[in-house]
Every structure is written in C-alpha cells, then in structure tokens.
Design a protein around this motif. Sequence first.
Motif, PDB file in Angstrom:
ATOM      1  N   GLN A   1      -6.316   3.597 -43.144  1.00 41.21           N
ATOM      2  CA  GLN A   1      -7.095   3.423 -41.920  1.00 41.21           C
ATOM      3  C   GLN A   1      -6.215   3.739 -40.721  1.00 41.21           C
ATOM      4  OE1 GLN A   1      -8.140  -0.767 -41.785  1.00 41.21           O
ATOM      5  NE2 GLN A   1      -9.547  -0.603 -43.519  1.00 41.21           N
ATOM      6  N   ARG A   2      -6.874   3.910 -39.599  1.00 37.63           N
ATOM      7  CA  ARG A   2      -6.149   3.828 -38.338  1.00 37.63           C
ATOM      8  C   ARG A   2      -7.076   3.149 -37.340  1.00 37.63           C
ATOM      9  NH1 ARG A   2      -8.581   6.731 -34.721  1.00 37.63           N
ATOM     10  NH2 ARG A   2     -10.172   7.866 -35.833  1.00 37.63           N
ATOM     11  N   ARG A   3      -6.473   2.379 -36.483  1.00 34.31           N
ATOM     12  CA  ARG A   3      -7.246   1.537 -35.569  1.00 34.31           C
ATOM     13  C   ARG A   3      -8.355   0.816 -36.337  1.00 34.31           C
ATOM     14  NH1 ARG A   3      -8.254   6.104 -31.825  1.00 34.31           N
ATOM     15  NH2 ARG A   3      -6.302   6.469 -30.736  1.00 34.31           N
ATOM     16  N   TYR A   4      -8.031   0.263 -37.466  1.00 34.28           N
ATOM     17  CA  TYR A   4      -8.965  -0.511 -38.312  1.00 34.28           C
ATOM     18  C   TYR A   4     -10.154   0.314 -38.784  1.00 34.28           C
ATOM     19  CZ  TYR A   4      -6.348  -4.075 -35.785  1.00 34.28           C
ATOM     20  OH  TYR A   4      -5.343  -4.813 -35.224  1.00 34.28           O
ATOM     21  N   GLN A   5     -10.077   1.616 -38.728  1.00 36.25           N
ATOM     22  CA  GLN A   5     -11.180   2.461 -39.198  1.00 36.25           C
ATOM     23  C   GLN A   5     -10.729   3.262 -40.413  1.00 36.25           C
ATOM     24  OE1 GLN A   5     -14.342   2.923 -37.668  1.00 36.25           O
ATOM     25  NE2 GLN A   5     -14.019   3.218 -35.479  1.00 36.25           N
ATOM     26  N   LYS A   6     -11.628   3.326 -41.391  1.00 32.03           N
ATOM     27  CA  LYS A   6     -11.285   4.011 -42.638  1.00 32.03           C
ATOM     28  C   LYS A   6     -11.216   5.527 -42.470  1.00 32.03           C
ATOM     29  CE  LYS A   6     -14.056   0.385 -44.528  1.00 32.03           C
ATOM     30  NZ  LYS A   6     -15.445  -0.014 -44.716  1.00 32.03           N
ATOM     31  N   GLU A  45     -18.856   5.354 -47.130  1.00 32.95           N
ATOM     32  CA  GLU A  45     -18.116   5.832 -48.305  1.00 32.95           C
ATOM     33  C   GLU A  45     -18.843   5.584 -49.625  1.00 32.95           C
ATOM     34  OE1 GLU A  45     -17.132   3.711 -45.991  1.00 32.95           O
ATOM     35  OE2 GLU A  45     -16.370   1.855 -46.849  1.00 32.95           O
ATOM     36  N   HIS A  46     -20.172   5.382 -49.586  1.00 36.02           N
ATOM     37  CA  HIS A  46     -20.885   5.087 -50.834  1.00 36.02           C
ATOM     38  C   HIS A  46     -20.780   6.198 -51.887  1.00 36.02           C
ATOM     39  CE1 HIS A  46     -24.037   7.554 -48.985  1.00 36.02           C
ATOM     40  NE2 HIS A  46     -24.489   7.732 -50.207  1.00 36.02           N
ATOM     41  N   GLU A  65     -12.601  10.175 -51.279  1.00 35.24           N
ATOM     42  CA  GLU A  65     -13.341  10.755 -50.146  1.00 35.24           C
ATOM     43  C   GLU A  65     -12.422  10.872 -48.937  1.00 35.24           C
ATOM     44  OE1 GLU A  65     -17.471   9.485 -48.625  1.00 35.24           O
ATOM     45  OE2 GLU A  65     -16.159   8.429 -47.245  1.00 35.24           O
ATOM     46  N   CYS A  66     -12.484  12.006 -48.263  1.00 38.76           N
ATOM     47  CA  CYS A  66     -11.791  12.174 -46.985  1.00 38.76           C
ATOM     48  C   CYS A  66     -12.830  12.391 -45.904  1.00 38.76           C
ATOM     49  CB  CYS A  66     -10.883  13.409 -47.016  1.00 38.76           C
ATOM     50  SG  CYS A  66      -9.419  13.185 -48.016  1.00 38.76           S
ATOM     51  N   ARG A  67     -12.638  11.732 -44.773  1.00 33.92           N
ATOM     52  CA  ARG A  67     -13.561  11.932 -43.649  1.00 33.92           C
ATOM     53  C   ARG A  67     -12.995  13.007 -42.732  1.00 33.92           C
ATOM     54  NH1 ARG A  67     -15.755   6.013 -41.734  1.00 33.92           N
ATOM     55  NH2 ARG A  67     -15.813   5.019 -43.783  1.00 33.92           N
ATOM     56  N   HIS A  85      -1.089  -0.274 -42.727  1.00 31.22           N
ATOM     57  CA  HIS A  85      -0.251   0.351 -41.688  1.00 31.22           C
ATOM     58  C   HIS A  85       0.345   1.666 -42.125  1.00 31.22           C
ATOM     59  CE1 HIS A  85      -0.635  -3.377 -39.585  1.00 31.22           C
ATOM     60  NE2 HIS A  85      -0.288  -4.004 -40.679  1.00 31.22           N
ATOM     61  N   PHE A  86      -0.115   2.152 -43.267  1.00 26.50           N
ATOM     62  CA  PHE A  86       0.486   3.337 -43.870  1.00 26.50           C
ATOM     63  C   PHE A  86       0.619   4.498 -42.886  1.00 26.50           C
ATOM     64  CE2 PHE A  86      -0.257   7.441 -45.884  1.00 26.50           C
ATOM     65  CZ  PHE A  86       0.851   7.518 -46.707  1.00 26.50           C
ATOM     66  N   ILE A  87      -0.438   4.788 -42.159  1.00 27.09           N
ATOM     67  CA  ILE A  87      -0.404   5.968 -41.292  1.00 27.09           C
ATOM     68  C   ILE A  87       0.618   5.793 -40.174  1.00 27.09           C
ATOM     69  CG2 ILE A  87      -1.773   7.240 -39.571  1.00 27.09           C
ATOM     70  CD1 ILE A  87      -4.055   7.079 -41.659  1.00 27.09           C
ATOM     71  N   ASP A  88       0.615   4.626 -39.551  1.00 23.22           N
ATOM     72  CA  ASP A  88       1.603   4.374 -38.491  1.00 23.22           C
ATOM     73  C   ASP A  88       3.017   4.467 -39.028  1.00 23.22           C
ATOM     74  OD1 ASP A  88      -0.391   3.960 -36.733  1.00 23.22           O
ATOM     75  OD2 ASP A  88      -0.408   1.769 -36.961  1.00 23.22           O
TER      76      ASP A  88
END
Length: 674
Positions: free
Chosen positions: A246-251, A311-312, A351-353, A454-457
């Motif tokens: 996620q980033r900023r709490y968004q998947k 993400e269904h 899935e990637c957005r 926090h992976f992305i950060d």
Amino acid sequence: MQNKNLSSLSELANGLSSILIANRGEIASRVTRTCKKMGIRSIAVFSEADRNAPFVQEADVAVFIGESSPAASYLDQDKIIEVAKKTGADAIHPGYGFLSENVEFAKRCEAENIVFIGPNPEAIDAMGSKSKAKTLMQEHDVPVVPGYQGDDQSIKTLSKAAEKIGFPVLLKATAGGGGKGMRIVNKKKDLSSAIEAAKREAINAFGDDELIIEKYIASGRHIEFQIFGDKHGNAIHILERECTIQRRYQKIIEESPSPVLDDALRQKMGQAAVKAAKALKYDNAGTVEFIFDDKTKDFYFLEVNTRLQVEHPVTEEITGLDLVQMQIESAQGLPLAIQQEDIQGNGYAIECRLYAEDAFNDFLPVTGTVQRFEIPEVEGLRVETAVQSGSTISVFYDPMIAKLIVWDKSRQAAHRKMQYVLNHLVCLGTTTNQDFLSLVLNNEGFQQGNYDTHFIDKHIDLDGISAVAPENINFACIAATLTDWSLRNNLRHLLRSIPSGWRSNFYDFQKETYLHKEEETVVQYRYNNALNKQHGFMFEIAEQAYNIRLIKTNKELIRLEIDGIQHTFNIVKSGQDYFMQNAQTGSLHIEQKERFPAKATEVIKGGYEAPMPSQIVKILVKPGQKVKSGEGLIVLSSMKMENTIEASEDGIVEEIYTEAGANVEAGFLLLKII
Ligand code: ADP
Ligand code: ADP
Ligand code: MG
C-alpha cells in the motif's frame, strides 16, 4: 464455476430480469458482463465526462444522468432511482465507492421496491462507523486492535486512553474510509496537537470529528477475507487476499493466497471472518479486513467493507467463482450454492492497479489521454479496464486505468507472468505507474513475500533514475530520434533521393537532448548508409557507440536493429513527450529538450499555483486576511484526492483568482500572498 441446479434456474427466471448499475468505469463493465452471462438486461447511467466511455456502450441501455461531478450524477440518489423506475429496473448494483455503502440509499431502494444488490441496510449501518463496528465485533469475540472507541471525545479522555494503549498509536476518524483521516502519533508530546488536527481533518472530510484510537501495529500486514452470506442465515468465507502493498493506506497490489498464512492460521482467521459475518446477519458479498502482526502472528479486526471490493478478481481467479453472479443470486433470495467445505483455492493470483499517476512525483494523479491501450496476449491474464485507446482520464474520478490480474500454478510463476505483462502492456499517452509496478515486482523482498505495510516507503527507490538501466534510456532516446527522423524523411517530397539529415559534410553529427525524470541524455547521430533500402545510422551516447538499422516504421511503432539485435518500440508522441513501450525497457517516458526553450514562465513571488488539474472545493481565506505559515488557504480536489494548499510563510492575502466550484488547470495561479 457454480453448479446451477434446476430449481435455482427456475427461481432465476422469475427473479431479476434487469439491473441498473449505479457506477462507472471498470466496475460498471464488470457487472454488465455478468448480467449478459445471466441473461439479465443491463442499464448503465453516465455523466457528461463518461458519454463515450466503454462501459456506457457495453450496457443494453445507457441513460445520461447529469454533469461530471459525482454529486450531480453518480451520487444523485433521486436521479438514479428515477431512471431505475423509468427503465423498469428490478435491481440496482452499486459497484464500489459512490453509493455502495450508503445506508440511506439502500433503504430508499427497498422502499421503492427495487432490489439493492448488497447486504441489508442494518449491516451497512453497523459497519459504517469504525467505533460501532469494533464494539460489535468485540461483543462477538472477534479480536480487535486494542484501543479506545467511546462517546467521550474530550481531549483529556482521548489523551488518557492513548497513554494507556501505549505509543505509537493510530488516530482514526470514526466515519473515515479510503485511507483518509488517519494519523500515527509516536510520542506523548505530539498527542494533543495531533488529536486536534485529526479532528479538524475529520470534520472537513467526513462532516464528523469523532475519533477512535488504536495501538499502531508497526510491522503489520493487511490480510482480508472475502465473506458471503445469503438471506437464509448461511455465511461462509472465500479465502483471503493479501493487500499489504500500500501507500498512504491505499492498496496497490493484492494477491492470494497470502505468502504468510498456513492452513491452520487461514482457518482461524477465516472462522473469525465468518463470526463477523454472522454477527451482522450478513447476506451478500463483503470483506473483513484484518491487520496481521508479523512479529506475534496475532491478527485483529479492522473493518468490514460492505460491498464488492476493488480486488475481488483475485478471489475469483483462484476459486473459479463469479462473485457478481453470487451477489445477484443472494440479492434475489437464493440460498448460497456452495458450502464452506467446497471452497478450495487453486493456484495463485495477483492484481496490480494501473493508475494515471506520477509515482516519481509524490504519486500525484495525472489527467490526460490514453492514446493507445493494447493488452498483450498472455494465458491467465485478465484485464478489467475503464479505458480503450483514445479514452481520457478526467479530474472528476479516481485515476485508475485498469486492474491487471494474472493467475498461475505457483506464486513465482504468477509473479513472473505479471512482470511480463507489465513489460508488454501498451498504455501510452499519459503518465502511469506501470514502471513503478515493475519496480515492486522486481524487488526481492516482495518476491519472497517478506514485507509489511511500509514496504514501498522503505524499499522502493523512488529517485527512480538508478532504477532504469542507462542502456534502456539510451534505447528510448534512439527510438525517439529515429521516429522524428522518419517523419521528417517522409516529408521530403522534393528531394526524395537525399535522406533527411544529409548535410554537405556527410559525416556531420546531429544532436538531440532528452530528459528522463530530469536526467539529461545527449544523443549524437549521423546517417550512415542505406543497405537494401534500409537506412543505417551511427549513434553516440555518452561515449557509447551504437550501430543502427531502421527496419520499419509507421505511425505507431518503430522497429530497429541495434548492434545486430532487433527491437520494436511502440511510441506515442505528444508535444515534446514520448511515451514508449518495449519488451526490454518496459514502459518509459522521455521528453525532448527544446533547442530554443521558451522563456521559463515567470515565478510570481507569493503566488500559489494548482499543482494538478483540480476542482476548487473551498477557499479558506479572504483578501486582506493575515495568514501564518502552514495555515490552510485553499482546498482542491482532484481524482478522489483532496489537497490543501498551505501558506509557505506568514503574510497577507493580496488577491484570490478563483472561486469554489471552479475547475483549474495545473499551474493556474490561485492566490497571492504579500
Ligand atoms: P478496496 O478497499 O475495495 O480495495 P480502496 O481501498 O482502493 O478499495 O478504495 C477506497 C475507497 O474508495 C472505497 O470506499 C472504495 O469503494 C472507493 N473507490 C475505490 N475506487 C473507486 C472508483 N474507481 N470509483 C469510486 N470509488 C472508488
Ligand atoms: P479505511 O477505512 O480507510 O480503509 P482501515 O481501518 O481499513 O481504514 O485501515 C486502512 C489501512 O491502514 C490498513 O490497510 C493498514 O495498512 C493501516 N492500518 C489501519 N489500522 C492500523 C493499525 N492499528 N496499525 C497499523 N496499521 C493500521
Ligand atoms: Mg480498509
């Protein structure tokens, strides 16, 4: 796939025969697809901005409902109900976002004798407030994050509660959602100002300043369970989705199965999810979100999303179920056609957005036109998209372009496939996060399943330049240069026999300069020879020499032989920008530096500009008003994101050049402070 027995088929025949889809974009297309499959008439509604969108054309009936801003169309309950009645819709599918979790709307549908395809209004209501939700779950023995959720909202009580919980704590708006209105507090001394700020934010965003406080799980994973219920008291879970990236709490990326769950843990969490479903008398599709503590393996309830989730498809890919069909069947009163024991995961899905956003510029959403959108042919690839070639990304809605979903037998194979898809997907004409997604897929920690929220950060290098191999940038510059060369060459009607770039001195080099994320690349090249009518060139880029042959070119692509190896580049040129895709380089965006740059636009002292195309939500100051550094000036909204422009220093507002409700372009001068 579900086994439809005769009785359910006959019930279906008497059941719903037409469904209005109160949503837009990919999810509207998704629902229409299942309607068609089931022989149900689909009715789309659309706003001004969506008139030419694919989802509008796909539905059996499409009705214009108003202006582009969501409030005037997709959120206008009166209009949607009116259209439903006029078109004879038996039911409304709300998709996600918009009215999907709106209790009032669900009740109105009921009152108008229109089936609302979602859970009962009581369940939506119970989960609409984070504090009520947690209290209910606690009562039903579902583990919740230790914290405070109470009516006493005085700073004193909240502070005491936070201290008791122990730092770090997370402040959340009770009415919050979509990752908004959350704040981590690490130290006691920051607490009271953080509470005040969080309350202010919450009242602005959700019209309600109630907060809950939670223990902040520093190394947490977001693992959620798909739940399903029917009107006969049955409730099951349909396995998990790992949504920790996620980033900023968004998947951003979701997958299933989770790389950290074993069968025992899966069963335990699944049972907790079913408990939650039963507590709510849940009777449609929903998602129970948990935060999972990597260190202790404990898991805690976060919330229930009472709708179909973005993400269904991940769940559908590993189970073979059609969740939209199940939603429709549950809504019309059919009992669940499957039992818990029947649910079996098969293989891995990810899935990637794909978003129109600039990951390398603080993830700001961008608008623009997707001039070319071409999906590679890959077995096990599913693309859910809102666009086709030529579609525009407007400021009015969220910037999601597509969801890319792949399935394979193993996690490794699914990841490899996704990487291939990201390299081969042609989505050109505007900035997207395609190369950013590639970076994540390439990361070893991600591949090993070793990450937290926090992976992305922590692990993705967004300075970016080091992330793209210099050779790939060189290739892109060569392709751009020769695309332009070909265009010029084709225009040479008069002197056809002399190739473009031919100067009096045959060996003169020509020069172009390109920018990739602000890093300059200088390209020198000269025409070399023509062999079998194919043009040859010598290129030099930073001491590196390349021998090039132009194999073929047309409006959309250029095929080059670079030192004996052939490559195809898909290219879209827009002004000075080149958007390209190549199997080796993936998607790349470079900009040609103008030889005689226009005079840089004057920076106005004390001027504040719109950082992106936006709509003005609120102006917080008046001309003549004194402001302090950090004070909010103007609230902008763009693509579901709200942004407050703050004063960078103390001063007096001299003039305001815009008004609430106005739409402005990026760079528009909003106001001036002296
Ligand atoms: P999910 O929890 O289903 O993955 P997100 O967390 O990405 O969804 O979305 C956060 C909120 O924004 C949710 O309320 C969701 O319904 C809404 N939302 C997401 N995408 C869209 C969209 N394309 N249009 C409208 N609302 C959306
Ligand atoms: P929203 O309604 O905005 O989706 P959630 O409560 O679902 O809010 O939280 C969104 C995200 O915030 C989670 O996916 C997780 O990454 C993070 N989060 C929420 N609560 C906690 C917590 N107590 N500790 C650590 N991270 C959390
Ligand atoms: Mg959530």
